[in-house]
Design a protein around this motif. Structure first.
Motif, PDB file in Angstrom:
ATOM      1  N   HIS A   1       0.682  -1.081   0.027  1.00 53.74           N
ATOM      2  CA  HIS A   1       0.005   0.080  -0.130  1.00 53.74           C
ATOM      3  C   HIS A   1       0.867   1.173   0.077  1.00 53.74           C
ATOM      4  O   HIS A   1       2.025   1.280   0.549  1.00 53.74           O
ATOM      5  CB  HIS A   1      -0.988   0.088   1.197  1.00 53.74           C
TER       6      HIS A   1
ATOM      7  N   ASP B   1       1.065   1.969  13.075  1.00 51.76           N
ATOM      8  CA  ASP B   1       0.013   2.593  13.448  1.00 51.76           C
ATOM      9  C   ASP B   1      -1.081   1.618  13.361  1.00 51.76           C
ATOM     10  O   ASP B   1      -1.473   1.033  12.249  1.00 51.76           O
ATOM     11  CB  ASP B   1      -0.561   3.643  12.528  1.00 51.76           C
TER      12      ASP B   1
ATOM     13  N   GLU C   1      -4.586   1.129  14.223  1.00 57.54           N
ATOM     14  CA  GLU C   1      -5.591   1.453  13.530  1.00 57.54           C
ATOM     15  C   GLU C   1      -5.448   1.839  11.864  1.00 57.54           C
ATOM     16  O   GLU C   1      -6.269   1.481  11.351  1.00 57.54           O
ATOM     17  CB  GLU C   1      -6.506   2.825  14.256  1.00 57.54           C
ATOM     18  N   GLY C   2      -4.388   2.437  11.655  1.00 52.95           N
ATOM     19  CA  GLY C   2      -4.037   2.838  10.221  1.00 52.95           C
ATOM     20  C   GLY C   2      -3.933   1.478   9.477  1.00 52.95           C
ATOM     21  O   GLY C   2      -4.596   1.359   8.154  1.00 52.95           O
ATOM     22  N   GLN C   3      -3.295   0.519  10.205  1.00 46.21           N
ATOM     23  CA  GLN C   3      -3.143  -0.785   9.314  1.00 46.21           C
ATOM     24  C   GLN C   3      -4.588  -1.384   9.128  1.00 46.21           C
ATOM     25  O   GLN C   3      -4.850  -2.071   8.189  1.00 46.21           O
ATOM     26  CB  GLN C   3      -2.232  -1.855   9.894  1.00 46.21           C
ATOM     27  N   ALA C   4      -5.350  -1.357  10.138  1.00 43.06           N
ATOM     28  CA  ALA C   4      -6.700  -2.057  10.345  1.00 43.06           C
ATOM     29  C   ALA C   4      -7.671  -1.232   9.225  1.00 43.06           C
ATOM     30  O   ALA C   4      -8.372  -2.024   8.532  1.00 43.06           O
ATOM     31  CB  ALA C   4      -7.340  -1.729  11.599  1.00 43.06           C
ATOM     32  N   GLN C   5      -7.475  -0.068   8.921  1.00 41.48           N
ATOM     33  CA  GLN C   5      -8.082   0.654   8.093  1.00 41.48           C
ATOM     34  C   GLN C   5      -7.862   0.084   6.486  1.00 41.48           C
ATOM     35  O   GLN C   5      -8.641  -0.151   5.785  1.00 41.48           O
ATOM     36  CB  GLN C   5      -7.884   2.303   8.007  1.00 41.48           C
ATOM     37  N   VAL C   6      -6.488  -0.236   6.447  1.00 46.41           N
ATOM     38  CA  VAL C   6      -6.057  -0.643   5.072  1.00 46.41           C
ATOM     39  C   VAL C   6      -6.769  -2.124   4.877  1.00 46.41           C
ATOM     40  O   VAL C   6      -7.175  -2.623   3.810  1.00 46.41           O
ATOM     41  CB  VAL C   6      -4.510  -0.722   5.013  1.00 46.41           C
TER      42      VAL C   6
ATOM     43  N   ARG D   1      -9.100  -3.390   6.321  1.00 42.33           N
ATOM     44  CA  ARG D   1     -10.566  -3.479   5.995  1.00 42.33           C
ATOM     45  C   ARG D   1     -11.297  -3.225   4.623  1.00 42.33           C
ATOM     46  O   ARG D   1     -12.155  -3.642   3.854  1.00 42.33           O
ATOM     47  CB  ARG D   1     -11.236  -2.211   7.178  1.00 42.33           C
ATOM     48  N   GLY D   2     -10.157  -2.061   3.907  1.00 34.35           N
ATOM     49  CA  GLY D   2     -10.408  -1.949   2.330  1.00 34.35           C
ATOM     50  C   GLY D   2     -10.057  -3.250   1.771  1.00 34.35           C
ATOM     51  O   GLY D   2     -10.952  -3.432   0.586  1.00 34.35           O
TER      52      GLY D   2
ATOM     53  N   ARG E   1     -13.146  -5.131   1.878  1.00 34.01           N
ATOM     54  CA  ARG E   1     -14.169  -4.641   1.205  1.00 34.01           C
ATOM     55  C   ARG E   1     -14.277  -4.838  -0.162  1.00 34.01           C
ATOM     56  O   ARG E   1     -15.104  -4.586  -1.030  1.00 34.01           O
ATOM     57  CB  ARG E   1     -14.549  -3.443   1.670  1.00 34.01           C
TER      58      ARG E   1
END
Length: 242
Positions: free
Chosen positions: A197, A206, A208-213, A215-216, A219
């Motif tokens: 990424h 981070d 939470e930042g990794q979790a956001q990636v 999740r993407g 999805r």
């Protein structure tokens, strides 16, 4: 590699619609994955996945099925597949994202051993145009299916990074289990994709930042729409000849 036992191959063929059988013979299409697994396990199949040597061949077969059934189907087309939905008939999917003319290569491309099953028509040379039905399954297919064990195969194919993770969740919901080694393999595929990424360096520490990636990545294949890893988007009948 192994084969389906004769009784199971016979049961699979009995459950396939006659028009699908004729398409497989005429266009050199192969049946793979979930339909075979569910029939062998004595469960109702969700769909029929057909794969073939070219996208054009699959599109032609999909068009023929649509017209032979008097256009009585909702047709969904995505980058992955052309899907015919016509309840109460079993959904038929022509998988266009991956093309195969070799049943062994197709069998090896599935991400779990309980999906590594292929049925195909072998034409005989000669003027009578006869042939016979044959099959290939993973050496672990029967044992893993009997124990409802998920063994990840780390397939060498282009796919959405979160696809196997979502399919794993589906199988776990059906009572399958997975060991740490196979779970690690699924996680590794997502981790490799995550490190590619563009913003990974900024989120390296981070959580939470990794979790956001992540999740993407998940999805990319919507779990509310997924059918054995294929995300259908209704385009009605666009692209099908009238």
């Amino acid at each position: 590699m192994s084969k389906l036992i004769e009784q199971d191959l016979h049961r699979v063929m009995l459950r396939l619609p006659k028009d699908v059988i004729e398409l497989m013979k005429r266009h050199g299409l192969m049946l793979g994955g979930g339909f075979i697994r569910e029939i062998v396990a004595g469960l109702p199949p969700n769909d029929i996945d057909l794969l073939g040597p070219t996208v054009d061949r699959l599109k032609l077969a999909a068009t023929e099925l649509y017209h032979s059934r008097n256009k009585q189907a909702r047709v969904l087309e995505t980058k992955n597949a052309i899907t015919h939905v016509a309840p109460p008939r079993t959904t038929v999917q022509f998988i266009t994202r991956w093309n195969f003319d070799d049943p062994a290569m197709l069998m090896k491309s599935f991400d779990f051993t309980v999906c590594q099953a292929v049925v195909y028509w072998v034409p005989c040379e000669g003027s009578d145009a006869g042939g016979y039905w044959d099959s290939l399954v993973s050496d672990r297919f029967y044992a893993d299916l009997a124990s409802r064990r998920l063994t990840y195969t780390s397939p060498n194919r282009h796919e959405d990074a979160g696809g196997s993770m979502l399919r794993m969740r589906k199988f776990l919901g059906r009572g399958y289990h997975i060991d740490a080694d196979s779970l690690a393999g699924i996680m590794a595929r997502m981790t490799v994709k995550m490190t590619d990424h563009s913003n990974f360096d900024s989120i390296r520490n981070d959580e939470e930042g990794q979790a956001q990636v992540l999740r993407g990545l998940l999805r990319e294949v919507d779990p509310l729409l997924v059918i054995d890893g294929i995300e259908p988007v209704d385009v009605e009948h666009e692209g099908l000849p009238s």
